[in-house]
Design an enzyme around this catalytic site. Structure first.
Site, PDB file in Angstrom:
ATOM      1  N   LYS A  93       0.945  -1.123   0.070  1.00 41.12           N
ATOM      2  CA  LYS A  93      -0.061   0.014  -0.022  1.00 41.12           C
ATOM      3  C   LYS A  93       0.946   1.136   0.179  1.00 41.12           C
ATOM      4  CE  LYS A  93      -4.229  -2.042   2.252  1.00 41.12           C
ATOM      5  NZ  LYS A  93      -3.617  -3.425   2.794  1.00 41.12           N
ATOM      6  N   TYR A 219     -16.889  -8.219   6.459  1.00 39.97           N
ATOM      7  CA  TYR A 219     -16.690  -9.571   5.482  1.00 39.97           C
ATOM      8  C   TYR A 219     -17.847  -9.680   4.787  1.00 39.97           C
ATOM      9  CZ  TYR A 219     -12.712 -10.834   8.248  1.00 39.97           C
ATOM     10  OH  TYR A 219     -11.377 -10.747   8.959  1.00 39.97           O
ATOM     11  N   ARG A 238      -7.526 -14.325   7.839  1.00 38.11           N
ATOM     12  CA  ARG A 238      -7.909 -15.373   9.034  1.00 38.11           C
ATOM     13  C   ARG A 238      -8.910 -16.179   8.919  1.00 38.11           C
ATOM     14  NH1 ARG A 238      -8.787  -9.690  12.167  1.00 38.11           N
ATOM     15  NH2 ARG A 238      -8.919  -8.960  10.021  1.00 38.11           N
TER      16      ARG A 238
END
Ligand code: 6AU
Length: 267
Positions: A93, A219, A238
């Site tokens: 980034k 999510y 994760r």
């Protein structure tokens, strides 16, 4: 509409070697899964990568969170990328002026450009960031994704900012092959060149069975991302290494992402 084309058909639309390879790889491995292995030691990063390598097309790293990074880390990651046939995406980034990012990309302890096929950048500084990174990345046949949108709650990358990412990418297609984003963007602004265009959409914020992490992450499921929003590669962190069996988790996301893609292209 490129989202209805197969990955194999889209490989032919790309001149950038890393982008072309990514599409070919997806077809070959029947996977549109990128694993984000956000762990803090070299041993853990290599152990997880070795285990899930067969199921992914892109390994996404945050190399600056390793407490024991050394030059051999990059050598080992490259070895695993060759062994298991995947590309490496350093999620750096970049966010500074062209001259500074050029140095950050090529130099320092990490020498990102020497081992990462893909990296990404914010467009906050304007188009100079792409020009600076391209001076290093193009000769090495690397490619860049622009952060057009983010998955986190309250993200400021919306509206005109997102459209500007599309404009910048259109002007720098040799290097800037796609976006980190939540949906396809091409349709938002007419493409005045009249040429067929194709961008890769790699999408984070993907997990089955969770809506968020309490720190702003949001999510969606592979199906929502790939089928409903037309994105190409799911980025799962994760959801794979967070709990349970690594290999089983990777297989579940590989299948969910691939099934959504098959449904999208009608195969
Ligand atoms: O699946 P997670 O939530 O464990 O990890 C998501 C990964 C993290 C983030 O730094 C990254 O995806 N990410 C990005 C990227 C890839 O640029 C952008 C974004 O909008 N959201 C996001 O989570 O390594």
């Amino acid at each position: 509409m490129s989202q209805l084309k197969t990955y194999a058909e889209r490989a032919a639309l790309h001149k950038n070697p890393s982008a072309k390879r990514l599409f070919e790889l997806m077809e070959r491995k029947q996977s549109n899964l990128s694993a984000s292995v956000d762990v803090t030691t070299k041993a853990e990063l290599l152990r997880i990568t070795e285990a899930i390598g067969p199921y992914i097309v892109v390994l996404k790293t945050h190399i600056d969170i390793l407490s024991d990074f050394d030059a051999d880390t990059a050598v080992q990651l490259t070895r695993l990328a060759d062994k298991h046939d995947f590309l490496i995406f350093e999620d750096r980034k970049f966010a500074d002026i062209g001259n500074t990012v050029k140095l950050q990309y090529s130099s320092g302890v990490h020498k990102i450009a020497s081992w990462a096929h893909i990296t990404n950048a914010h467009i906050v500084p304007g188009e100079g960031i792409v020009k600076g990174l391209a001076e290093v990345g193009v000769p090495l046949q690397r490619c860049l994704l622009l952060l057009a949108e983010m998955s986190s709650k309250g993200s400021l990358a919306t509206g005109e900012y997102t459209l500007e990412a599309l404009r910048i990418a259109r002007r720098n297609k040799d290097f800037c092959v796609g976006f980190i984003g939540q949906r396809r963007l091409e349709g938002l602004i007419p493409n005045e060149t009249g040429e067929e265009e194709d961008f890769i959409y790699m999408t984070p914020g993907v997990q089955l069975g969770s809506k968020g992490d309490g720190l702003g992450q949001q999510y969606r499921t592979p199906r929502e991302v790939v089928l409903e929003c037309g994105c190409d590669v799911i980025i799962v962190g994760r959801g794979i290494y967070g709990s349970g069996d690594l290999v089983e988790n990777a297989k579940v996301y590989q299948k969910a992402g691939w099934d959504a893609y098959l449904e999208r292209v009608g195969r």
